[in-house]
Design a protein around this motif. Structure first.
Motif, mmCIF file in Angstrom:
data_model
loop_
_atom_site.group_PDB
_atom_site.id
_atom_site.type_symbol
_atom_site.label_atom_id
_atom_site.label_comp_id
_atom_site.label_asym_id
_atom_site.label_seq_id
_atom_site.Cartn_x
_atom_site.Cartn_y
_atom_site.Cartn_z
ATOM 1 N N ILE A 425 0.850 -1.088 0.190
ATOM 2 C CA ILE A 425 0.041 -0.112 -0.038
ATOM 3 C C ILE A 425 0.911 1.304 -0.053
ATOM 4 O O ILE A 425 0.568 2.292 -0.464
ATOM 5 N N GLN A 426 1.945 1.166 0.556
ATOM 6 C CA GLN A 426 3.041 2.233 0.715
ATOM 7 C C GLN A 426 3.299 2.578 -0.829
ATOM 8 O O GLN A 426 3.468 3.805 -1.106
ATOM 9 N N LYS A 427 3.848 1.701 -1.382
ATOM 10 C CA LYS A 427 4.345 1.792 -2.873
ATOM 11 C C LYS A 427 3.145 2.448 -3.648
ATOM 12 O O LYS A 427 3.395 3.362 -4.521
ATOM 13 N N TRP A 428 1.770 1.726 -3.564
ATOM 14 C CA TRP A 428 0.909 2.058 -4.279
ATOM 15 C C TRP A 428 0.516 3.513 -4.115
ATOM 16 O O TRP A 428 0.376 4.317 -5.056
ATOM 17 N N LEU A 429 0.559 4.164 -2.890
ATOM 18 C CA LEU A 429 0.415 5.632 -2.632
ATOM 19 C C LEU A 429 1.520 6.331 -3.251
ATOM 20 O O LEU A 429 1.190 7.350 -3.833
ATOM 21 N N ASN A 430 2.588 5.881 -3.088
ATOM 22 C CA ASN A 430 3.745 6.738 -3.557
ATOM 23 C C ASN A 430 3.432 6.788 -5.211
ATOM 24 O O ASN A 430 3.869 8.163 -5.753
ATOM 25 N N ASP A 431 3.097 5.635 -5.867
ATOM 26 C CA ASP A 431 3.099 5.594 -7.264
ATOM 27 C C ASP A 431 1.789 6.471 -7.580
ATOM 28 O O ASP A 431 2.032 7.404 -8.831
ATOM 29 N N ASN A 432 0.893 6.667 -7.055
ATOM 30 C CA ASN A 432 -0.316 7.186 -7.245
ATOM 31 C C ASN A 432 -0.532 8.577 -6.653
ATOM 32 O O ASN A 432 -1.630 9.077 -6.683
ATOM 33 N N VAL A 433 0.396 9.139 -6.018
ATOM 34 C CA VAL A 433 0.163 10.378 -5.200
ATOM 35 C C VAL A 433 -0.323 11.430 -6.011
ATOM 36 O O VAL A 433 -1.314 12.100 -5.435
#
Lengths: 631, 119
Positions: A425-433
């Motif tokens: 989820i951390q990475k997902w947030l970073n990718d889609n911020v």
């Protein structure tokens, strides 16, 4: 004439199907299926001829059509009531049987055609033994026919004119398209059922072949069901004049249940194909999809529930219950033969990976179907238990189904890119911020203009997030032929649902209405616009009298009308004048007309056009499948 | 990292929005969305254009203007038309929430158990 031919050909059709069922030689199968299709097309045309020639010696024509009925609605009268709609059902079924034979037939066994035939025997049997659209009239009522016979060569009586279709069914051309679409969707659910039961019955080494066929044959009915439900909603909005499109009416519910189950299946079939899991669950879903269509017909046609759509009573209730039992037993029997195969189903490893998300999707879709099912039959159970009547209305569905659908909307956001491995989820947030921020800003901007509540906020931000992630995905990846066609089908469908969700939440939370009393040539203000009301124009048509009231704003003139049907005891139908825009519709209906004074209901309906656009996009999701010939 | 903070601030703004401009629905509107129009086919009196629904609405308006409590309004209509008149059955019958919720929970637990427990 038509009566004798119709009844005799129904018998021939039944005889032919029984022969096909017991036939052992493969040689005849294709010919018989073709002949059967031909007979069904012939019977369909025959009844149409009866309708157009005003053959009132046919009980069906006398009761559901009239001389004055306009041609389009005469054509549509064929499915305007129970007996005729079974004829349309049979036609669809034989068409699907033919396509199934051509495209999906198991080359090594005949059992699929046999199961298909059995289902057809069941429905054709109804028209032969119980109630036929070709029944001849032997006793007249004041208007129409009161007693009829299903045996040929009887002495018939003829009336001068018929009773005419239900006024609701002859008020808008959509009525000629919406039911056949739904029927194709409904009847099409037979195909995956046949695929699953027949292929598991003949048990082969690679028993997973059934899921491929079942998945392919579910998409088409799913698509037609989507279109059919959308058209029904549009019809309700355009014609009924109540400003709404969905009432959680039992009949709407039973069309929505197979849709939810099919949607669940289209997803879970995917992970069975790639990861060999959920085998037993998929089998259950396929069975329930088919049984739910029988159940839906039972609920709506047996007269056990009262609703706008439940226009016919008869003994079909018991007949359908018998059918549900019969096909249910076949389904369970074949399922239990394959216990060993089902036990090979793999367990889920990654609860936040692709398979996990698909499992959640199935849980929430199935739960929604379950809740709607319970809500639909609850009044029946309650009445049996306590002998008191209750109404299960919007509030029930808002409280129970609303949150489930909202969760599904949220899950769809992640569907753009799912890997087998667990979602970080951390990475997902970073990718889609960036997208998240844009979505939130647009949400804030939208909310400034609206009445706020938390349910609105969550839905709007989820919808925008879903729309933005999907659109950016299209922008980046669509031209590169990356991902399978079914992936892009899913993406288009999700985009449509995101737009639809935005429309529906705006509609539910923002719309308002008021009543205006005024005289001819007066004006009123509503929502920063002035509307001018003229005088009524009376239009006398053979089948109805129409009182039209022109209303204009600064740009255009529209008519709201009261339709008073002859041969009908029902109250007048009030058709709306709709001033459309992308954000909101001004929807004006006339409540009553007294000389030159009027009472109008003026509604400000938000988001309706957005909803239709969303559903249209969802319906267009078949395009990527065309590309790879996967339809 | 900066954009993370932006996200955070945006969420804060959004969450506070209903507090600044709360939604307003009158009691009359609320109640007319609950009462079924007995002569129509499954419509509430809010949706129905019939005169019967009109009459019901004016009685309802009077009741609300006179400051009757929800319980009193409910009792009045149920006494005259039976429980069928209330389309929001949740107020009178809790089983209508308990039954579906428990069935759904049973379904979910079986489903997850079947998928999760390894042999």
């Amino acid at each position: 004439m038509i009566y004798n031919i119709g009844i005799i050909f129904s018998w021939i059709s039944l005889g032919l199907l029984i022969f096909l069922f017991f036939n052992k030689k493969n040689l005849y199968t294709e010919i018989l299926v073709r002949v059967n299709l031909f007979i069904q097309v012939f019977l369909f045309c025959l009844l149409e001829v009866g309708l157009f020639l005003n053959d009132f010696s046919l009980s069906y024509v006398a009761n559901y059509s009239a001389k004055s009925t306009p041609p389009l609605y005469k054509f549509a009268s064929l499915w305007g009531s129970l007996d005729g709609s079974i004829l349309l059902w049979n036609l669809c079924l034989s068409l699907f049987m033919y396509f199934y034979l051509k495209l999906y037939k198991d080359p090594s066994s005949n059992i699929d055609i046999k199961i298909f035939t059995l289902i057809m025997i069941f429905f054709v049997g109804y028209t032969v033994f119980s109630s036929s659209p070709f029944a001849g009239c032997i006793e007249l009522a004041t208007i129409g026919c009161s007693t009829s016979t299903i045996l040929p060569f009887a002495e018939l009586v003829t009336s001068n004119t018929g009773r005419g279709p239900n006024p609701l069914l002859q008020n808008h051309p959509l009525m000629a398209i919406h039911p056949p679409m739904l029927y194709i969707g409904y009847v099409g659910m037979t195909m995956p059922f046949v695929a699953a039961t027949s292929r598991l019955y003949s048990k082969k080494e690679d028993s997973n072949s059934w899921i491929e066929v079942a998945e392919k044959t579910t998409y088409i009915p799913w698509l037609f069901l989507t279109i059919g439900i959308t058209l029904g909603a549009a019809w309700s909005y355009e014609v009924l004049g109540w400003g709404g499109y969905w009432a959680w009416d039992p009949v709407e519910n039973v069309s929505f249940i197979p849709w939810l189950l099919a949607t669940a299946f289209l997803h879970s079939a995917k992970i069975q194909k790639t990861q060999n899991t959920l085998l037993n669950w998929n089998y259950i879903l396929v069975g329930l999809m088919f049984l739910s269509t029988l159940f839906g017909t039972f609920i709506t046609r047996s007269g056990v529930l009262i609703s706008v759509h439940a226009f016919s009573n008869g003994n079909i209730g018991t007949y359908l219950l018998f059918g549900m039992l019969l096909f249910g037993l076949i389904f369970i029997g074949i399922g239990s033969k394959n216990i060993e195969y089902f036990s090979k189903s793999k367990k889920i490893d990654n609860w936040f990976g692709k398979s996990g998300f698909f499992v959640y999707n199935n849980i929430f879709l199935f739960s929604s179907a379950l809740v709607i099912f319970i809500g639909t039959i609850f009044p029946l159970i309650y009445e049996t238990l306590y002998s008191r009547q209750i109404t299960v209305g919007r509030a029930y569905y808002d409280i129970l189904v609303g949150p489930l659908l909202l969760i599904l909307l949220g899950l769809m956001i992640f569907s753009v890119k799912l890997s087998i491995k667990n979602l970080n989820i951390q990475k997902w947030l970073n990718d889609n911020v960036v997208l998240i921020n844009i979505a939130l800003m647009v949400t804030i901007f939208t909310l400034f203009l609206l009445n706020n509540s938390y349910i609105l906020i969550v839905t709007v931000s989820f919808s925008f997030l879903l729309i933005f992630t999907t659109v950016s995905n299209f922008y980046k990846n669509f031209r590169v032929p990356k991902g399978s066609s079914s992936y892009w089908t899913g993406q288009i469908a999700h985009l449509g649902i995101g737009i639809f969700a935005l429309g529906i939440i705006l509609n539910v939370s923002q719309s308002f209405s008021t009543e205006k009393e005024l005289n001819s040539f007066q004006e009123f203000n509503f929502n920063n616009e002035t509307y001018f009301v003229y005088d009524t124009i009376e239009e006398r048509l053979p089948e109805k009298n129409v009182l039209k009231l022109p209303i204009s704003n600064s740009k255009q003139t529209k008519y709201t009308s009261l339709n008073i049907f002859k041969n009908s005891s029902q109250q007048a139908i009030s058709s709306p004048a709709v001033f459309r825009s992308i954000i909101n519709d001004i929807y004006i209906t006339v409540k009553f007309i007294n000389e030159d004074s009027y009472k109008l209901i003026v509604r400000n309906n938000y988001g309706v056009l957005i909803m239709w656009i969303g559903l249209l996009i969802t319906s267009l999701s078949f395009f990527p499948r065309l590309r790879n010939n996967e339809v | 990292m900066k954009s993370r903070y932006i996200t955070f601030v945006l969420i804060l703004i959004i969450v506070s929005m209903p507090l600044i401009s709360p939604s307003s629905e009158s009691r009359l509107e609320n109640w007319s969305k609950i009462l079924l129009c007995p002569v129509c086919q499954g419509e509430t009196i809010y949706d129905s254009p019939s005169e019967y629904a009109d009459d019901m609405k004016s009685i309802l308006k009077e009741q609300i203007d006179n400051g009757l409590t929800d319980g009193q309004i409910n009792a009045f209509w149920v006494e005259r038309y039976g429980e069928r008149i209330i389309t929001n059955p949740i107020t009178n019958n809790t089983e209508i929430l308990i039954v579906p919720i428990s069935i759904v929970l049973i379904f979910i637990s079986i489903f997850i158990r079947k998928l999760y427990v390894k042999k």
